[in-house]
Design a protein around this motif. Structure first.
Motif, PDB file in Angstrom:
ATOM      1  N   ARG A 133       1.299   8.980   0.135  1.00 15.12           N
ATOM      2  CA  ARG A 133       0.255   9.774   0.763  1.00 15.12           C
ATOM      3  C   ARG A 133      -0.159   9.304   2.149  1.00 15.12           C
ATOM      4  NH1 ARG A 133      -2.264  12.436   3.381  1.00 15.12           N
ATOM      5  NH2 ARG A 133      -4.041  13.795   2.924  1.00 15.12           N
ATOM      6  N   THR A 209       0.179  15.492  -5.662  1.00 13.59           N
ATOM      7  CA  THR A 209      -0.587  14.276  -5.926  1.00 13.59           C
ATOM      8  C   THR A 209      -0.053  13.441  -7.085  1.00 13.59           C
ATOM      9  OG1 THR A 209      -2.129  15.644  -7.208  1.00 13.59           O
ATOM     10  CG2 THR A 209      -2.705  15.195  -4.935  1.00 13.59           C
ATOM     11  N   PHE A 212       2.608  10.815  -6.069  1.00 13.19           N
ATOM     12  CA  PHE A 212       2.287   9.815  -5.053  1.00 13.19           C
ATOM     13  C   PHE A 212       2.450   8.409  -5.613  1.00 13.19           C
ATOM     14  CE2 PHE A 212      -0.954  12.673  -2.671  1.00 13.19           C
ATOM     15  CZ  PHE A 212       0.089  13.341  -2.058  1.00 13.19           C
TER      16      PHE A 212
END
Length: 275
Positions: A133, A209, A212
């Motif tokens: 990220r 997400t 990540f």
């Protein structure tokens, strides 16, 4: 002139993929304005037991960075796909603005998407690959983030992993305009009938997400494994990574308001030692 670059951290490695945001001409109800926006990036070499290398052409050797090969002969324009194998393009709308007909769009992939292939090699140890990220950026425009998709197909030996990702989580898309333009909501085109009528499938796009890596904290120097890995590359093995950046034409945010918007795209991958 478009400038695309990949930078790769050695050790526990992060791969930075810098792409150009593309403008365009006209597609159905879309009119895009041409623009170029490339954001600068920086890299840091980290300690660790993994060495993840990259090449645009494996015949030229693997390094910590390379120029990203891409195929963009035209402009970024909406397509729809359920699997990155078959793409479909708009053909007909009714008076209510609902798309009722599509046609084969496979011939448009190299003109209407950002599409290319690069290669990854893991040295020293097995490498689990994640997004990272802190090195990722897709711009700040809510409408573009809501309408774009990132597709990845990773080939490692006999194994093929295919991913389609929504980019909503990369920014605040709360203010993005939404309008239903398909007969069903939350779908993409998986095939078409002889008359062009669509056969829909549930939108396969995942959120980034959960893929990540965990950034280092405290005394840690390198990222750690996240919830879901993209793939595992064995030591000395080469992975072929094909990628697409495209506008999903069936997305409810892929409407007039996306015209003339700008996106700066930076991808980052972290490689960590496999458990």
């Amino acid at each position: 002139m478009k400038k695309n670059m990949i930078l790769l951290w050695t050790g526990v490695a992060s791969l930075f993929l810098l792409l150009l945001a593309i403008g365009g001409v006209t597609y159905a109800w879309f009119t895009f304005n041409p623009y170029t926006n490339v954001e600068p990036i920086s890299s840091t070499v980290s300690d660790g037991e993994v060495a993840l290398l990259i090449a645009a052409d494996p015949g030229d050797g693997f390094e910590t960075q390379c120029t990203l090969p891409e195929s963009v002969a035209g402009d970024l324009q909406p397509l729809s796909t359920a699997d990155l194998e078959s793409f479909y393009t708009f053909a007909l709308q009714n008076r209510q603005g609902i798309t009722t007909g599509y046609r084969d769009g496979n011939a448009l992939v190299d003109t209407d998407t950002i599409h290319g292939v690069f290669y990854l090699e893991s040295l020293k140890d097995n490498c689990d690959v994640y997004f990272y990220r802190p090195g990722m950026n897709f711009g700040e425009d809510a409408q573009m983030l809501a309408a774009l998709r990132l597709g990845l197909r990773i080939n490692i030996g006999d194994e093929v992993k295919t991913y389609i990702f929504a980019l909503n989580a990369m920014g605040d898309t709360f203010g993005a305009t939404s309008l239903q333009t398909t007969a069903q909501e939350g779908v993409v085109v998986s095939s078409i009938l002889e008359n062009g009528s669509p056969v829909y499938a549930a939108d396969p796009a995942r959120e980034l997400t959960s893929f990540f890596a965990v950034p280092p904290s405290g005394q840690e120097k390198v990222p750690r494994a996240g919830q879901n890995k993209l793939c595992t590359i064995q030591a000395g093995q080469v992975a072929i990574v094909e990628y697409w950046l495209y506008l999903e034409g069936c997305d409810s945010n892929c409407v007039n308001e996306v015209q003339g918007r700008e996106a700066s795209i930076q991808l980052s991958f972290a490689g960590v030692t496999g458990n």
